[in-house]
Design a protein around this motif. Structure first.
Motif, short mmCIF file in Angstrom:
data_model
loop_
_atom_site.label_atom_id
_atom_site.label_comp_id
_atom_site.label_asym_id
_atom_site.label_seq_id
_atom_site.Cartn_x
_atom_site.Cartn_y
_atom_site.Cartn_z
N LYS A 1 0.82 -1.21 0.00
CA LYS A 1 0.00 0.00 0.00
C LYS A 1 0.86 1.26 0.00
O LYS A 1 0.57 2.22 -0.72
N CYS A 2 1.92 1.24 0.80
CA CYS A 2 2.81 2.41 0.87
C CYS A 2 3.51 2.65 -0.45
O CYS A 2 3.62 3.80 -0.92
N ILE A 3 3.99 1.57 -1.06
CA ILE A 3 4.69 1.72 -2.34
C ILE A 3 3.74 2.26 -3.41
O ILE A 3 4.09 3.18 -4.17
N ASN A 4 2.54 1.71 -3.47
CA ASN A 4 1.56 2.19 -4.45
C ASN A 4 1.21 3.66 -4.22
O ASN A 4 1.08 4.45 -5.18
N LEU A 5 1.08 4.03 -2.95
CA LEU A 5 0.77 5.42 -2.64
C LEU A 5 1.91 6.35 -3.02
O LEU A 5 1.71 7.42 -3.60
N LEU A 6 3.14 5.90 -2.73
CA LEU A 6 4.32 6.72 -3.07
C LEU A 6 4.46 6.88 -4.58
O LEU A 6 4.71 7.98 -5.08
N MET A 7 4.30 5.78 -5.30
CA MET A 7 4.47 5.84 -6.75
C MET A 7 3.36 6.66 -7.41
O MET A 7 3.60 7.39 -8.37
N SER A 8 2.13 6.55 -6.88
CA SER A 8 1.04 7.34 -7.45
C SER A 8 1.26 8.82 -7.19
O SER A 8 0.99 9.67 -8.04
N ARG A 9 1.79 9.15 -6.01
CA ARG A 9 2.08 10.55 -5.70
C ARG A 9 3.19 11.07 -6.59
O ARG A 9 3.14 12.22 -7.06
N GLN A 10 4.19 10.22 -6.84
CA GLN A 10 5.26 10.64 -7.72
C GLN A 10 4.76 10.86 -9.14
O GLN A 10 5.16 11.79 -9.83
N GLY A 11 3.84 9.96 -9.57
CA GLY A 11 3.27 10.12 -10.90
C GLY A 11 2.48 11.41 -11.03
O GLY A 11 2.55 12.11 -12.03
N VAL A 12 1.71 11.76 -9.98
CA VAL A 12 0.94 12.99 -9.99
C VAL A 12 1.87 14.19 -10.02
O VAL A 12 1.65 15.16 -10.77
N SER A 13 2.96 14.14 -9.22
CA SER A 13 3.91 15.25 -9.18
C SER A 13 4.58 15.43 -10.54
O SER A 13 4.76 16.55 -11.03
N ALA A 14 4.97 14.31 -11.16
CA ALA A 14 5.64 14.38 -12.46
C ALA A 14 4.73 14.94 -13.53
O ALA A 14 5.12 15.77 -14.35
N SER A 15 3.47 14.51 -13.52
CA SER A 15 2.53 15.01 -14.53
C SER A 15 2.22 16.49 -14.31
O SER A 15 2.03 17.25 -15.27
N THR A 16 2.20 16.89 -13.04
CA THR A 16 1.95 18.31 -12.73
C THR A 16 3.10 19.17 -13.23
O THR A 16 2.88 20.24 -13.82
N ARG A 17 4.33 18.70 -13.00
CA ARG A 17 5.49 19.46 -13.50
C ARG A 17 5.50 19.53 -15.01
O ARG A 17 5.85 20.55 -15.61
#
Length: 221
Positions: free
Chosen positions: A201-217
């Protein structure tokens, strides 16, 4: 009171091997109680720690998670903290998973500590009971060989009855120890599975957050 007298007489008639079997039983029960208390505490602290860590992950408060992993006794906090520490060095999912697996491998021996002794102690108590019975039968046949022919059958039946007490007590000690061993293994497996699920769960949450941050940038650029 009558039951207590029966137990005392049963113990006295069993011979000297009743004492080591009693010691094995007491040692095994002490280990089982300590393990049940430890695993119950680990399960409760894991739930409490994960409830604290989950909002920190959503807020990306990694320093607080690392601090919690150092201060908290919960095994899951150390596992997740190991993944967070690796995330700061490498953002790759595989590296974070390997770090959490390493933290889990360090935690599992603490959860399984002394539990295998219960199976060994159960086997020892059974073997002590059989050994006591065999030695008792040898002594009984030796005594009957020199007894009066009219009393041989009575003496032999009494001696066999006494010798069987050791085997019975060995089995009485082995059965609860084996039951405790099985229950502890089940509880340990449940805790390990819950920690693995929390890690995923933690890994999925971290990776999804990273994906959101990358797409936002990317959209900002």
């Amino acid at each position: 009171m009558d039951f207590l007298n029966v137990v005392v007489r049963f113990f006295q008639e069993g011979g000297p091997f009743m004492f080591p079997i009693a010691i094995v039983l007491a040692l095994g029960l002490a280990i089982a109680i300590e393990r049940f208390v430890f695993l119950g505490s680990a399960r409760r602290t894991n739930k409490k720690a994960f409830a604290q860590i989950e909002p920190m992950l959503s807020a990306r408060q990694f320093d607080k998670i690392l601090q919690l992993g150092q201060q908290n006794r919960a095994p899951v906090s150390r596992v997740i903290a190991a993944g967070i520490a690796r995330l700061k060095l490498s953002p790759r999912r595989e590296d974070v998973e390997y770090a959490m697996e390493e933290g889990l491998m360090e935690t599992i021996p603490r959860l399984e500590k002394r539990t295998p002794y219960l199976g060994t102690l159960a086997n020892i108590s059974t073997l002590l009971g059989l050994l006591g019975t065999i030695i008792g039968l040898i002594a009984a046949f030796s005594a009957v060989a020199n007894a009066d022919p009219a009393e041989k059958a009575s003496l032999l039946s009494q001696s066999i009855s006494v010798a069987m007490n050791t085997t019975a007590f060995g089995l009485i000690a082995a059965i609860p120890l084996l039951a405790c061993h099985s229950l502890l293994q089940t509880k340990t497996t449940e805790i390990v599975d819950s920690m693995e699920m929390a890690g995923v769960k933690c890994i999925n949450l971290l990776m999804s957050r990273q994906g959101v941050s990358a797409s936002t940038r990317a959209s900002d650029e």
